[in-house]
Scaffold this active site. Structure first.
Site, PDB file in Angstrom:
ATOM      1  N   SER A  34       0.824  -1.217   0.000  1.00 50.21           N
ATOM      2  CA  SER A  34       0.000   0.000   0.000  1.00 50.21           C
ATOM      3  C   SER A  34       0.856   1.265   0.000  1.00 50.21           C
ATOM      4  O   SER A  34       0.469   2.273  -0.611  1.00 50.21           O
ATOM      5  CB  SER A  34      -0.941  -0.007   1.209  1.00 50.21           C
ATOM      6  OG  SER A  34      -0.199  -0.130   2.407  1.00 50.21           O
ATOM      7  N   THR A  35       2.009   1.254   0.650  1.00 52.17           N
ATOM      8  CA  THR A  35       2.875   2.443   0.656  1.00 52.17           C
ATOM      9  C   THR A  35       3.445   2.672  -0.734  1.00 52.17           C
ATOM     10  O   THR A  35       3.440   3.795  -1.252  1.00 52.17           O
ATOM     11  CB  THR A  35       4.002   2.289   1.697  1.00 52.17           C
ATOM     12  OG1 THR A  35       3.454   1.797   2.921  1.00 52.17           O
ATOM     13  CG2 THR A  35       4.703   3.621   1.954  1.00 52.17           C
ATOM     14  N   GLY A  98       4.669  -9.145   4.054  1.00 52.01           N
ATOM     15  CA  GLY A  98       3.268  -9.103   4.474  1.00 52.01           C
ATOM     16  C   GLY A  98       2.324  -9.252   3.289  1.00 52.01           C
ATOM     17  O   GLY A  98       1.242  -9.804   3.405  1.00 52.01           O
ATOM     18  N   GLU A 105      10.689  -9.301  -4.490  1.00 55.42           N
ATOM     19  CA  GLU A 105      11.223  -8.051  -3.916  1.00 55.42           C
ATOM     20  C   GLU A 105      12.720  -8.197  -3.659  1.00 55.42           C
ATOM     21  O   GLU A 105      13.520  -7.306  -3.988  1.00 55.42           O
ATOM     22  CB  GLU A 105      10.500  -7.720  -2.610  1.00 55.42           C
ATOM     23  CG  GLU A 105       9.049  -7.296  -2.817  1.00 55.42           C
ATOM     24  CD  GLU A 105       8.245  -7.147  -1.536  1.00 55.42           C
ATOM     25  OE1 GLU A 105       7.179  -6.533  -1.594  1.00 55.42           O
ATOM     26  OE2 GLU A 105       8.674  -7.654  -0.478  1.00 55.42           O
ATOM     27  N   LYS A 123       6.141   1.310  11.540  1.00 58.26           N
ATOM     28  CA  LYS A 123       6.974   0.193  11.087  1.00 58.26           C
ATOM     29  C   LYS A 123       8.367   0.197  11.755  1.00 58.26           C
ATOM     30  O   LYS A 123       9.120  -0.747  11.597  1.00 58.26           O
ATOM     31  CB  LYS A 123       7.168   0.253   9.566  1.00 58.26           C
ATOM     32  CG  LYS A 123       5.899   0.414   8.747  1.00 58.26           C
ATOM     33  CD  LYS A 123       5.013  -0.795   8.839  1.00 58.26           C
ATOM     34  CE  LYS A 123       3.801  -0.735   7.929  1.00 58.26           C
ATOM     35  NZ  LYS A 123       4.080  -0.725   6.519  1.00 58.26           N
TER      36      LYS A 123
HETATM   37  C1  5RP Z   1       5.001  -7.005   0.473  1.00 56.55           C
HETATM   38  C2  5RP Z   1       5.874  -6.225   1.395  1.00 56.55           C
HETATM   39  C3  5RP Z   1       5.466  -4.830   1.732  1.00 56.55           C
HETATM   40  O1  5RP Z   1       6.523  -3.968   1.478  1.00 56.55           O
HETATM   41  C4  5RP Z   1       5.123  -4.753   3.184  1.00 56.55           C
HETATM   42  O2  5RP Z   1       4.138  -5.727   3.460  1.00 56.55           O
HETATM   43  C5  5RP Z   1       4.599  -3.358   3.551  1.00 56.55           C
HETATM   44  O3  5RP Z   1       3.347  -3.177   2.989  1.00 56.55           O
HETATM   45  P1  5RP Z   1       2.495  -1.876   3.223  1.00 56.55           P
HETATM   46  O4  5RP Z   1       3.209  -0.750   2.556  1.00 56.55           O
HETATM   47  O5  5RP Z   1       1.159  -2.193   2.600  1.00 56.55           O
HETATM   48  O6  5RP Z   1       2.366  -1.669   4.699  1.00 56.55           O
HETATM   49  O7  5RP Z   1       6.871  -6.664   1.875  1.00 56.55           O
HETATM   50  O8  5RP Z   1       5.452  -8.314   0.335  1.00 56.55           O
END
Ligand code: 5RP
Length: 223
Positions: A34-35, A98, A105, A123
């Site tokens: 989402s970020t 997550g 990644e 975070k």
């Molecule tokens: C996906 C990831 C994301 O970077 C991590 O879950 C953070 O997500 P968000 O920006 O939605 O909090 O590792 O595999």
């Protein structure tokens, strides 16, 4: 009092503040979540030649904005990779995955000269794994075998029901790990047969964290 109305506003602010650390007119490695979605929406400003996507979801979003999604095999290296994190500490070691995109990644980040991590301050943690379980991508046939090994390392594995990664694998989330040495644990878990990769990003950590806090944006570097 916070400068920001909510967590999404913080994520968006971190994304905007990260733009100056990213190349104009080049090819960018783009994470997932989402970020990062807030960042993708701002990418037209960078007039990129293209982007290497870390997931199918990110590729779709890039394409919708008319950004060319480039096959990583066609790219010798990247100036920068930008991504969020589930947790990040003062060494700029992270837990990621997550969104179940951890393997791609890690692969895309591995060819970038610079890893820019964008997060809101929820975070930022004193110790990785304390609150967020560690995701591990596992070949489906090895799910139980890997889970048993994880128990011997002191973790409590939980199968993430109903999730299949872009690579056709499954995710085990490990609770209650005491991650004192992230570098060593990243290697140890990756050595278990059947593990594709785990969500500790310490061997290739972030180079800069752009953190949105209640009082504004902070750029943090590894201690
Ligand atoms: C996906 C990831 C994301 O970077 C991590 O879950 C953070 O997500 P968000 O920006 O939605 O909090 O590792 O595999």
């Amino acid at each position: 009092m916070s400068l920001y109305a909510n967590q999404d506003a913080k994520k968006q602010a971190a994304a905007k503040a990260a733009l100056k650390h990213l190349p104009q007119g080049g090819i960018l490695g783009v994470g997932t979540g989402s970020t990062v979605n807030f960042l993708i929406d701002l990418l037209p400003e960078l007039e990129l030649k293209g982007a290497v996507a870390s997931s199918e979801a990110t590729a779709e979003r890039l394409k919708k904005l008319g950004i060319d999604v480039v096959d990583m095999n066609q790219v010798g290296g990247l100036d920068a990779y930008v991504d969020g994190a589930d947790e990040i500490d003062r060494h700029l070691h992270m837990i990621k995955g997550g969104g179940a995109a951890l393997t791609r990644e890690k692969i895309v980040a591995s060819i970038a000269k610079k890893f820019v991590c964008i997060v809101d301050d929820s975070k930022w943690v004193g110790q990785l794994g304390h609150d967020f379980p560690l995701p591990i991508e596992v070949i489906p046939m090895a799910r139980s075998a890997v889970a048993r090994k994880i128990v011997t390392l002191g973790g409590d594995p939980a199968y993430r029901e109903g999730v299949v990664t872009d690579n056709g694998n499954v995710i085990i989330d490990v609770h209650n790990l005491n991650i004192l040495d992230a570098l060593e644990l990243e290697r140890t878990i990756n050595d278990i047969p059947g593990v594709v990769t785990n969500g500790i990003f310490a061997l290739n950590k972030a180079d800069i964290a752009v953190v949105a806090t209640d009082s504004g944006i902070e750029e943090r570097f590894a201690e």
